[in-house]
Design a protein around this motif. Structure first.
Motif, mmCIF file in Angstrom:
data_model
loop_
_atom_site.group_PDB
_atom_site.id
_atom_site.type_symbol
_atom_site.label_atom_id
_atom_site.label_comp_id
_atom_site.label_asym_id
_atom_site.label_seq_id
_atom_site.Cartn_x
_atom_site.Cartn_y
_atom_site.Cartn_z
ATOM 1 N N PRO A 165 0.810 -1.224 0.000
ATOM 2 C CA PRO A 165 0.000 0.000 0.000
ATOM 3 C C PRO A 165 0.846 1.278 0.000
ATOM 4 N N PHE A 166 2.049 1.171 0.576
ATOM 5 C CA PHE A 166 2.930 2.343 0.666
ATOM 6 C C PHE A 166 3.663 2.616 -0.654
ATOM 7 N N THR A 167 3.549 1.688 -1.600
ATOM 8 C CA THR A 167 4.328 1.813 -2.831
ATOM 9 C C THR A 167 3.934 3.052 -3.638
ATOM 10 N N ARG A 168 2.625 3.350 -3.667
ATOM 11 C CA ARG A 168 2.194 4.491 -4.465
ATOM 12 C C ARG A 168 2.774 5.791 -3.917
ATOM 13 N N ALA A 169 2.534 6.035 -2.621
ATOM 14 C CA ALA A 169 2.994 7.304 -2.052
ATOM 15 C C ALA A 169 4.517 7.343 -1.923
ATOM 16 N N GLY A 170 5.114 6.195 -1.608
ATOM 17 C CA GLY A 170 6.540 6.185 -1.310
ATOM 18 C C GLY A 170 7.431 6.105 -2.536
ATOM 19 N N PHE A 171 7.009 5.351 -3.547
ATOM 20 C CA PHE A 171 7.919 5.106 -4.667
ATOM 21 C C PHE A 171 7.419 5.654 -6.001
ATOM 22 N N ILE A 172 6.106 5.500 -6.273
ATOM 23 C CA ILE A 172 5.631 5.846 -7.619
ATOM 24 C C ILE A 172 5.381 7.348 -7.759
ATOM 25 N N ASP A 173 4.587 7.915 -6.841
ATOM 26 C CA ASP A 173 4.242 9.333 -6.962
ATOM 27 C C ASP A 173 5.451 10.272 -7.053
ATOM 28 N N PRO A 174 6.495 10.054 -6.255
ATOM 29 C CA PRO A 174 7.627 10.982 -6.338
ATOM 30 C C PRO A 174 8.283 10.987 -7.721
ATOM 31 N N VAL A 175 8.163 9.891 -8.471
ATOM 32 C CA VAL A 175 8.820 9.810 -9.777
ATOM 33 C C VAL A 175 7.855 10.181 -10.899
ATOM 34 N N ASN A 176 6.645 9.615 -10.846
ATOM 35 C CA ASN A 176 5.716 9.818 -11.949
ATOM 36 C C ASN A 176 4.285 9.672 -11.445
ATOM 37 N N LYS A 177 3.642 10.815 -11.186
ATOM 38 C CA LYS A 177 2.294 10.790 -10.625
ATOM 39 C C LYS A 177 1.265 10.234 -11.603
ATOM 40 N N ASN A 178 1.595 10.271 -12.919
ATOM 41 C CA ASN A 178 0.603 9.890 -13.924
ATOM 42 C C ASN A 178 0.750 8.469 -14.434
ATOM 43 N N LEU A 179 1.546 7.677 -13.737
ATOM 44 C CA LEU A 179 1.756 6.305 -14.198
ATOM 45 C C LEU A 179 0.412 5.562 -14.227
ATOM 46 N N ASN A 180 0.166 4.882 -15.345
ATOM 47 C CA ASN A 180 -1.088 4.145 -15.502
ATOM 48 C C ASN A 180 -0.873 2.696 -15.049
ATOM 49 N N PHE A 181 -1.120 2.459 -13.750
ATOM 50 C CA PHE A 181 -0.852 1.106 -13.251
ATOM 51 C C PHE A 181 -2.075 0.510 -12.570
ATOM 52 N N GLY A 182 -2.084 -0.817 -12.460
ATOM 53 C CA GLY A 182 -3.160 -1.499 -11.753
ATOM 54 C C GLY A 182 -2.572 -2.392 -10.676
ATOM 55 N N VAL A 183 -3.449 -2.846 -9.778
ATOM 56 C CA VAL A 183 -3.018 -3.715 -8.689
ATOM 57 C C VAL A 183 -3.854 -4.978 -8.749
ATOM 58 N N ALA A 184 -3.209 -6.159 -8.639
ATOM 59 C CA ALA A 184 -3.923 -7.436 -8.778
ATOM 60 C C ALA A 184 -3.437 -8.412 -7.720
ATOM 61 N N PRO A 185 -4.197 -9.504 -7.492
ATOM 62 C CA PRO A 185 -3.742 -10.525 -6.534
ATOM 63 C C PRO A 185 -2.402 -11.106 -6.967
ATOM 64 N N LEU A 186 -1.651 -11.629 -6.010
ATOM 65 C CA LEU A 186 -0.383 -12.267 -6.343
ATOM 66 C C LEU A 186 -0.661 -13.515 -7.185
ATOM 67 N N PRO A 187 0.074 -13.692 -8.277
ATOM 68 C CA PRO A 187 -0.143 -14.873 -9.104
ATOM 69 C C PRO A 187 0.240 -16.143 -8.344
ATOM 70 N N SER A 188 -0.475 -17.230 -8.593
ATOM 71 C CA SER A 188 -0.123 -18.484 -7.941
ATOM 72 C C SER A 188 0.203 -19.518 -9.014
ATOM 73 N N ARG A 189 0.784 -20.626 -8.591
ATOM 74 C CA ARG A 189 1.253 -21.593 -9.571
ATOM 75 C C ARG A 189 0.093 -22.128 -10.408
ATOM 76 N N ASP A 190 -0.999 -22.511 -9.710
ATOM 77 C CA ASP A 190 -2.111 -23.092 -10.458
ATOM 78 C C ASP A 190 -3.209 -22.074 -10.773
ATOM 79 N N GLY A 191 -3.101 -20.877 -10.231
ATOM 80 C CA GLY A 191 -4.084 -19.837 -10.539
ATOM 81 C C GLY A 191 -5.381 -19.958 -9.761
#
Lengths: 309, 415
Positions: free
Chosen positions: B269-295
C-alpha cells in the motif's frame, strides 16, 4: 625528600630507593596517557575477548558463559575460509598497488615543476573527502543502468550492453580494491614525499660524481633511505585496509551472498544478520590476532637485514 | 610536586570516568520517578517525526507530570541499535520494531495485557493478535500492517497486446516475455539483501510453501519452496527480469517501474505514495492478486510491525507506559498515523476510514487471506537475516535446493 637523604646516608642500601624514585618520576606525566590507553585501547580488547566467551541470545540478552562454543561455531562456518583468503588478497593487493603508485606519485610531487602546489592539493582531495562518500559515488558511477562508466564504455563502443559490475564477485572485488587504492594514495604518497625530502642532496651529488645511472641511484640510494617512510606507510595501510568497512559495505554489502566479504563485513553480518553476537566477537578476536600477526611478521621481515642502515 | 601529581592523576581519572560515564549515563534512567519514559520510534518517512512530536506534546498536556523522550531510528540502523540497547541494558521503555518474540522468550518485555487497557486489547484485529503471540500469550502490540499485491503497468500491458494481469506462474512468464519483446523489463525481481525474504515468501506461499510446516517446525528447504525458487531462477535466466536480481533492492525496482520500464512487480500500500508518486504521478498502473502456480488460490503476504514495552526498574515504568500506549491507540491517533504513512490498520476502530480510497481498499480487502512470516518464533530474525544474505545467490548461479538447505541449517541452529 626525606627518603633521599636517609638512603644517601645508609650505606647498606646503596641508592636503590632514589633509583626507584627516578623510575617512577615520569609517572605523573605519563599517567593520564596510560589511563587513556587503558580505557580506549585495552578495555575494548578485554571486553571483546570476554564477549567471545559468552552465550548471548538473539535479542542481546547474556545467558551465561559459552566456553569455546562461539569459536567452534565460527570455524564451522563454510564461508569462513574463503572470507579469510579474500581478506588477505584484499589487503595485499591494495597495499602493494597503493605503495607502488605512491612511489611514482611521491617522486612526481618531489620534482620541481610549475604548478606543483596545485598538484599537491589535488592529490590530497581524495583524502579529505569522506571514504563513505567516495565509495557511494563510485557505486553509482558503476551502476548498470544509470552509471556513467557504462555510459562512456557504451558510447566508445567498448561494450555492447551495460555490465552490472558490482554483481559479479571478481569484478566487484577489483573495483572495490581500485577505490581502496584511490583513497589510500594521498596518505602514502605524502609519507613517501616526506621521506624523499629528508634525503640530503649531497648523497645524490656523490652518486653523480661516481657516475651512477639514474636507475642505480634510485635502487641503491633512494629506496634504502626511504625504508623508514615505507615501513610506517605500509603498517598504517595494512591496518587501515584490513579494517576497512565503508567501501565494501556501501558498494556490495559483501554480496552477492558472501562473495565479496572480508573479515570486517563478515563480523558485522554475523552479529546483525545472523544475530549471533558471541560468534561475531569470536570473529573479531580472530581478526585482531591476524592484524597483530601480520604487523609482527612485517616488522621482523623489514628489521632483519641491516636494521641500522 | 605532590600537589601536581594528584592534580594530574585526578585530571586523567576524570577523563577516563567521563569516557566511561557517557556509556552509561544516558542509560537506564534508574534515578527517574517512573514518570519519564523513553520511546524509540522507527522512521518510516519524512512525516514520522512530526507525527510523534505532535502526539507527545498532546500527551504531555493531557497527562501532567508524565514525559516521553522520543528517539527516532532509521530502519537501516534499527537491528544494530536494538541489539545494542539490550546488550548494554539500555532498553527503551517502548520500542517500535518488527520483532518481539525473542524479547518475550528472554523475559524482557511486558505482556500486552499489562500495558494497555482491556478496551484497547479487545480492539486489535484477531489476525494480528495471533501474530503478536509468543507461546500462547500476547506480548506484541500490533502497530501497523501492510499487504503485498502485484503491481502492473497498464500501458506496457497494452503495448505488449496483453489484456489483464496474470493469474498463474505460466502467465507471468509468457506475459513477461511479451513485455520484453515490447522493449521493457517483464518482471522486476528484488532479491537483494534489503527484503529478499518478503519477495521469496510471496512466491513460495502461492505454491503451498512457507517457512514452517504444519507442526510449526522449520521447513525452509521443502519441495514447494525449492520449486518456487527454481521458478524465479528460471525467470532470471530467461532474461525477462532486470539483470542481477541478487543485488537489486525494492527501491530500484519501483523507481524503474515508476519510469514505465518494468511491466510487473510486487508492492504494498505504501508503494504508491513512497515510490511511484515521487517519480511519476501519472503512471497508468493497476493492482492485482499475487499470481499463484495453479491460478486457483491467491495468498497475500501480510506484514506487521509492533510496539513492545520493556520491563524496567521493577515495573516502575508501567503506569507511564500504559498511559502513553492507551493514548496512542485511540482511534483518532492511530488512523491519523496510518493515513499519513500509507499503512493498513491493525485495530477495528481505525479500519473503515481507509476503505474509502479505492487504491487502499484493495489492500484492506486482501488482509484476511494474508499469510505472515513466523514472527512469533524467536529464531525468525536470524532466519530472515540469513535469507537476506544468501537467497539471491540461488538465481545468480547457486543451486536453489542447496541455498535453501543452508538457510534451513541456520534456522535449526537458531532454535
Amino acid at each position: 625528600m626525606d627518603g633521599v637523604t636517609k638512603a644517601g646516608r645508609d650505606a647498606s642500601r646503596p641508592a636503590r630507593l632514589p633509583g626507584l624514585r627516578r623510575a617512577l618520576a615520569p609517572l605523573p606525566w605519563l599517567a593520564p596517557a596510560l589511563l587513556l590507553v587503558g580505557a580506549v585501547v585495552l578495555w575494548p580488547v578485554v571486553e571483546m575477548v570476554r564477549t567471545s566467551l559468552l552465550d548471548i541470545s538473539s535479542s542481546g540478552t547474556t545467558l551465561g558463559g559459552a566456553g569455546a562454543a562461539n569459536y567452534t561455531d565460527l570455524f564451522d562456518e563454510p564461508d569462513l575460509w574463503p572470507v579469510l583468503g579474500r581478506t588477505l588478497l584484499w589487503v595485499a593487493g591494495v597495499v602493494v598497488a597503493a605503495t607502488v603508485l605512491s612511489l611514482a606519485l611521491g617522486q612526481l610531487l618531489h620534482a620541481r615543476f610549475p604548478g606543483r602546489r596545485a598538484v599537491r592539493w589535488a592529490v590530497i582531495v581524495p583524502w579529505a573527502a569522506s571514504v563513505l562518500m567516495t565509495a557511494l559515488i563510485w557505486r553509482w558511477m558503476l551502476d548498470n543502468d544509470s552509471g556513467v562508466i557504462n555510459r562512456v564504455l557504451l558510447d566508445l563502443g567498448v561494450l555492447d550492453e551495460p555490465v552490472n559490475w558490482l554483481a559479479h564477485p571478481a569484478q566487484a572485488l577489483l573495483w572495490m580494491m581500485g577505490v581502496a587504492v584511490f583513497v589510500t594514495l594521498p596518505f602514502t604518497s605524502f609519507v613517501i614525499l616526506a621521506g624523499l625530502q629528508s634525503i640530503p642532496g649531497d648523497v645524490y651529488e656523490a652518486a653523480r660524481v661516481d657516475g651512477a645511472s639514474g636507475w642505480t641511484t634510485y635502487l641503491r640510494i633512494t629506496l634504502p633511505l626511504l625504508r623508514p617512510s615505507l615501513l610506517i606507510g605500509t603498517i598504517v595501510n595494512v591496518i587501515n585496509v584490513f579494517n576497512n568497512f565503508p567501501i565494501i559495505w556501501s558498494m556490495t554489502q559483501g554480496g552477492p551472498g558472501h562473495a565479496t566479504d572480508t573479515t570486517t563485513t563478515f563480523t558485522y553480518k554475523i552479529a546483525f544478520f545472523d544475530k549471533h553476537v558471541g560468534e561475531s566477537a569470536a570473529m573479531a578476536v580472530v581478526n585482531f590476532l591476524l592484524i597483530l600477526m601480520m604487523v609482527l611478521l612485517y616488522l621482523r621481515a623489514v628489521r632483519r637485514p641491516g636494521a641500522r642502515a | 610536586m605532590k600537589k601536581q601529581f594528584i592534580g594530574v592523576v585526578a585530571a586523567g581519572l576524570s577523563v577516563v570516568l567521563a569516557a566511561a560515564g557517557c556509556g552509561k549515563g544516558s542509560a537506564s534512567g534508574d534515578d527517574s520517578d517512573g514518570k519519564t519514559i523513553r520511546f524509540v520510534a522507527a522512521i518510516y518517512d519524512d512525516n514520522t517525526k512530526g507525527y510523534w512530536d505532535a502526539l507527545i506534546k498532546d500527551f504531555q498536556a493531557k497527562n501532567p507530570g508524565y514525559k516521553v523522550a522520543l528517539e527516532m531510528v532509521d530502519w537501516a540502523q534499527m537491528d544494530r541499535k536494538v541489539q545494542t540497547y539490550v546488550q548494554t541494558k539500555q532498553t527503551p521503555d517502548v520500542l517500535n520494531y518488527n520483532a518481539f518474540s525473542d524479547f518475550a522468550r528472554d523475559g524482557l518485555i511486558y505482556k500486552a495485557s499489562e500495558v494497555v487497557s482491556p478496551q484497547v486489547l479487545g480492539d486489535f484485529t484477531p489476525t494480528f493478535v495471533a501474530q503478536a503471540q509468543y507461546q500462547g500469550q500476547q506480548y506484541g502490540l500490533p502497530f501497523i500492517s501492510s499487504a503485498r499485491l502485484l503491481f502492473y503497468n497498464k500501458d506496457l500491458f497494452a503495448k505488449a497486446g496483453l489484456g489483464g494481469p496474470p493469474a498463474t506462474w505460466d502467465d507471468v512468464k509468457k506475459d513477461a516475455q511479451k513485455i520484453k519483446a515490447a522493449g521493457a523489463t517483464g518482471y522486476g525481481l528484488p532479491l537483494g539483501p534489503e527484503e529478499a525474504q518478503a519477495e521469496f515468501y510471496s512466491w513460495a506461499m502461492n505454491n503451498g510453501g512457507g517457512w514452517v510446516d504444519a507442526s510449526g517446525k522449520w521447513a525452509v528447504d521443502q519441495p514447494a519452496n525449492v520449486a518456487a525458487l527454481t521458478y524465479l531462477r528460471d525467470l532470471t535466466k530467461s532474461g525477462v527480469t532486470q539483470p542481477n536480481p541478487e543485488t537489486t533492492d525494492r527501491a530500484k525496482v519501483f523507481n524503474q517501474f515508476a519510469q514505465g520500464r518494468i511491466g510487473m512487480a510486487i508492492g504494498g500500500p505504501f508503494t504508491r505514495a513512497g515510490f511511484i508518486d515521487p517519480v511519476n504521478k501519472n503512471l497508468n498502473f493497476g493492482v492485482a492478486p499475487l499470481p499463484s502456480r495453479d491460478g486457483k488460490e491467491h495468498n497475500t503476504l501480510g506484514v506487521m510491525d509492533v510496539l513492545a514495552a520493556f520491563k524496567k526498574n521493577g515495573g516502575k515504568n508501567r503506569e507511564a507506559v500504559r498511559r502513553f500506549l492507551d493514548f496512542f491507540y485511540t482511534a483518532q491517533n492511530t488512523s491519523k498515523f496510518l493515513k499519513l504513512e500509507g499503512f493498513l490498520p491493525v485495530t477495528k476502530s481505525a479500519g473503515d476510514a481507509l476503505s474509502s480510497d479505492p487504491y487502499m481498499k484493495q489492500f484492506v480487502d486482501a488482509l484476511p487471506t494474508s499469510k505472515f512470516a513466523p514472527t512469533s518464533n524467536p529464531a525468525w530474525s536470524a532466519v530472515a537475516g540469513a535469507v537476506k544474505q544468501d537467497l539471491g545467490s540461488a538465481v545468480s548461479g547457486g543451486d536453489p535446493k542447496q541455498v535453501l538447505t543452508g538457510i534451513q541449517r541456520t534456522a535449526e541452529k537458531a532454535g
